[in-house]
Design a protein around this motif. Structure first.
Motif, PDB file in Angstrom:
ATOM      1  N   PHE A   1       0.819  -1.207   0.000  1.00 44.13           N
ATOM      2  CA  PHE A   1       0.000   0.000   0.000  1.00 44.13           C
ATOM      3  C   PHE A   1       0.854   1.259   0.000  1.00 44.13           C
ATOM      4  N   CYS A   2       0.350   2.276  -0.729  1.00 43.20           N
ATOM      5  CA  CYS A   2       0.929   3.619  -0.671  1.00 43.20           C
ATOM      6  C   CYS A   2       2.456   3.603  -0.802  1.00 43.20           C
ATOM      7  N   GLN A   3       2.940   3.023  -1.873  1.00 39.34           N
ATOM      8  CA  GLN A   3       4.376   2.941  -2.103  1.00 39.34           C
ATOM      9  C   GLN A   3       4.923   4.258  -2.664  1.00 39.34           C
ATOM     10  N   SER A   4       6.242   4.403  -2.627  1.00 40.70           N
ATOM     11  CA  SER A   4       6.877   5.666  -3.012  1.00 40.70           C
ATOM     12  C   SER A   4       6.618   6.030  -4.470  1.00 40.70           C
ATOM     13  N   ASP A   5       6.399   5.017  -5.336  1.00 38.67           N
ATOM     14  CA  ASP A   5       6.159   5.308  -6.745  1.00 38.67           C
ATOM     15  C   ASP A   5       4.663   5.349  -7.096  1.00 38.67           C
TER      16      ASP A   5
ATOM     17  N   ILE B   1       7.863   3.823  10.057  1.00 48.54           N
ATOM     18  CA  ILE B   1       7.904   5.282  10.156  1.00 48.54           C
ATOM     19  C   ILE B   1       7.809   5.900   8.775  1.00 48.54           C
ATOM     20  N   ASP B   2       8.595   5.359   7.843  1.00 46.16           N
ATOM     21  CA  ASP B   2       8.588   5.855   6.468  1.00 46.16           C
ATOM     22  C   ASP B   2       7.204   5.707   5.839  1.00 46.16           C
ATOM     23  N   SER B   3       6.569   4.548   6.071  1.00 51.59           N
ATOM     24  CA  SER B   3       5.243   4.297   5.499  1.00 51.59           C
ATOM     25  C   SER B   3       4.202   5.238   6.088  1.00 51.59           C
TER      26      SER B   3
ATOM     27  N   LEU C   1       0.730  10.126   5.545  1.00 47.35           N
ATOM     28  CA  LEU C   1       0.337  11.456   6.027  1.00 47.35           C
ATOM     29  C   LEU C   1       0.625  12.539   4.984  1.00 47.35           C
ATOM     30  N   GLN C   2       1.728  12.375   4.255  1.00 48.21           N
ATOM     31  CA  GLN C   2       2.063  13.331   3.205  1.00 48.21           C
ATOM     32  C   GLN C   2       1.051  13.253   2.057  1.00 48.21           C
ATOM     33  N   ASN C   3       0.725  12.039   1.651  1.00 45.82           N
ATOM     34  CA  ASN C   3      -0.264  11.865   0.575  1.00 45.82           C
ATOM     35  C   ASN C   3      -1.641  12.388   0.997  1.00 45.82           C
TER      36      ASN C   3
ATOM     37  N   CYS D   1      11.803  13.532   9.929  1.00 45.36           N
ATOM     38  CA  CYS D   1      11.536  14.079  11.268  1.00 45.36           C
ATOM     39  C   CYS D   1      10.648  15.320  11.181  1.00 45.36           C
ATOM     40  N   SER D   2      10.941  16.174  10.200  1.00 52.12           N
ATOM     41  CA  SER D   2      10.158  17.397  10.033  1.00 52.12           C
ATOM     42  C   SER D   2       8.691  17.085   9.708  1.00 52.12           C
ATOM     43  N   ARG D   3       8.489  16.130   8.806  1.00 53.73           N
ATOM     44  CA  ARG D   3       7.111  15.759   8.439  1.00 53.73           C
ATOM     45  C   ARG D   3       6.388  15.095   9.608  1.00 53.73           C
ATOM     46  N   ALA D   4       7.135  14.303  10.384  1.00 58.81           N
ATOM     47  CA  ALA D   4       6.538  13.661  11.556  1.00 58.81           C
ATOM     48  C   ALA D   4       6.116  14.710  12.579  1.00 58.81           C
ATOM     49  N   PHE D   5       7.007  15.685  12.842  1.00 60.80           N
ATOM     50  CA  PHE D   5       6.684  16.744  13.806  1.00 60.80           C
ATOM     51  C   PHE D   5       5.460  17.532  13.342  1.00 60.80           C
TER      52      PHE D   5
END
Length: 473
Positions: free
Chosen positions: A306-310, A352-354, A359-361, A429-433
């Motif tokens: 799910f929701c892979q980088s590409d 964490i990356d996933s 959250l970014q998407n 870290c910035s996106r997580a914060f």
């Protein structure tokens, strides 16, 4: 041969005119009452006492349905989607005829069609209430869940789901199911052994609906398997197999995974419902193998499917509900404090990356169209949009909670190793914060304390980006 052939062919114009003049049409349709009477009469004859006294050879032949009768009864199945036809069948006491067929016939195809017709009829509320109030018919239909014929099981599950979705009768069906403990074994057997994706999806929808309607029943089904000792000898378990709900759900999820996203969504939601009660969480984590299997399957879905980088960000709209369930279950397992190897934080850093990518998407999906004229079209589109926003908000809340749980578990050594190996970066870290603040400020602050000991420059850069942290420290 088509599964549901077209309705009966029209006869000559003269015949049609005579039938219309004589009031032969069913309601506002062009279907013939006379023809339908004939088909139902044929069904009555199939299960009549006289036929029951036939020879052994005849009984064996009854397993196969006569081709002409199959065509005709299939046409009734197709016609029964029309409300006028369904009401007419109800008035003619067709449900009682079908009950007789189900109770006596050994023909799988005939049984499937009869349940299918009842399923179509139950789509109309008045008929659904009538069918549901017939206790004898209810018993016969529930016994169809013990059938070995997948098409019959599929139609039975479809009928049950229809009835469970009607608030007026749902509780009656839940109570009936509770009174038949063997239904648990039958459903678990289907989930754990069937390769029929359509059947697995429909059975999953029934289980999901049952658990959503009645927590007491869910607890009973959880405890059914829990009563079995974990160290039972193999030979005994082969003779009297005891099903545990979680492994059965996992097996079904693996089977539908690659072929049906909606089906996978259903089974992930079942797991999520299980984690809403302590017994359900224990059913997952108490047995090490079950906990590991659950974690590994969900971890693999999140990190490799799910929701892979590409993937385009918009794909989150398709995956939002299943991801919400997956993250919710993973978070519940993570918070259970189970001392298991699969929960070691070093192995779970890819989450964490996933989570951050999801959250970014989500930010991309929540951006409103610039052209307001296009976005303000019809009321239905507005409601769809608000529904999407609602599910995205749920996903965000669950994702942030899970991310905070992972951040809380990070140690100095783990963070140092993650930064060194590129598993954790300033951007992450910035996106997580950005998503964790302000609701999870204590978690972020504790992480910053660890970060200052490892990389003061990175910690300082993050404080500059988030002034509220700098003020508080």
């Amino acid at each position: 041969m088509d599964r549901n052939p077209s309705p009966p062919p029209s006869r000559s114009e003269d015949d049609d005119e005579e039938e219309v003049a004589g009031g032969d049409c069913i309601g506002s349709t062009v279907y013939s009452k006379h023809w339908l009477f004939g088909v139902l009469s044929g069904l009555i004859q199939i299960v009549s006492p006289e036929n029951a006294k036939s020879s052994t050879d005849d009984e064996e032949q009854q397993v196969e349905l006569d081709e002409e009768m199959e065509n005709e009864i299939c046409r009734v199945w197709d016609m029964s989607m029309d409300e006028d036809v369904a009401l007419f069948l109800q008035e003619f006491n067709a449900p009682d005829i079908f009950m007789g067929v189900l109770a006596k016939s050994k023909c799988p195809r005939l049984r499937e069609i009869c349940v299918g017709i009842l399923g179509n009829m139950a789509c109309f509320q008045e008929i659904c209430v009538s069918i549901s109030s017939n206790k004898n018919l209810g018993q016969v239909l529930l016994h169809c869940l013990y059938d070995s014929d997948p098409p019959t099981l599929l139609e039975t599950s479809r009928l049950l789901l229809t009835c469970l979705s009607q608030t007026q009768v749902a509780s009656a069906w839940v109570e009936r199911i509770r009174e038949h403990p063997a239904i648990y074994d039958s459903i678990c057997f289907i989930m754990s052994s069937s390769t029929n994706v359509d059947l697995l999806v429909k059975v999953g929808e029934v289980v999901d609906k049952l658990f959503d309607l009645d927590e007491k029943l869910m607890l009973e089904w959880i405890r059914n398997g829990a009563a079995q000792p974990l160290d039972q000898p193999q030979e005994e378990s082969e003779e009297q197999r005891v099903f545990r709900i979680v492994p059965c759900v996992l097996e079904a999820a693996k089977q539908v995974r690659s072929e049906n996203l909606e089906g996978l969504d259903v089974y992930m939601h079942i797991l999520q419902l299980l984690t809403t009660v302590d017994d359900g969480i224990q059913a997952i984590v108490q047995c090490p193998d079950t906990g590991k299997d659950t974690w590994n399957l969900l971890f693999d879905l999140v990190c490799h499917e799910f929701c892979q980088s590409d993937d385009p960000p918009i794909i989150l709209q398709e995956q939002k509900t299943v991801l919400a369930s997956v993250f919710s279950v993973l978070s519940a397992i993570y918070a259970s404090q189970a001392e298991q190897e699969y929960l070691k934080i070093e192995k779970d850093l890819p989450l964490i990356d996933s989570l951050i990518r999801v959250l970014q998407n989500m930010e991309h999906c929540q951006k409103k169209p610039e052209n307001s004229a296009e976005s303000n079209t019809e009321d239905t589109k507005k409601s769809d949009l608000s529904q999407d926003d609602f599910h995205l908000k749920i996903l965000k809340d669950i994702s942030c909670e899970f991310l905070s749980n992972i951040f809380q578990a990070l140690t100095k050594d783990t963070v140092a190793k993650a930064l060194k190996e590129g598993q954790l970066s300033k951007q992450q870290c910035s996106r997580a914060f950005q998503n964790l603040l302000p609701f999870y400020s204590p978690v972020v602050e504790d992480f910053l304390k660890i970060l200052r000991e490892i990389d003061k420059t990175l910690a300082g850069d993050l404080e500059e980006s988030f002034p509220s942290l700098k003020v508080q420290t």
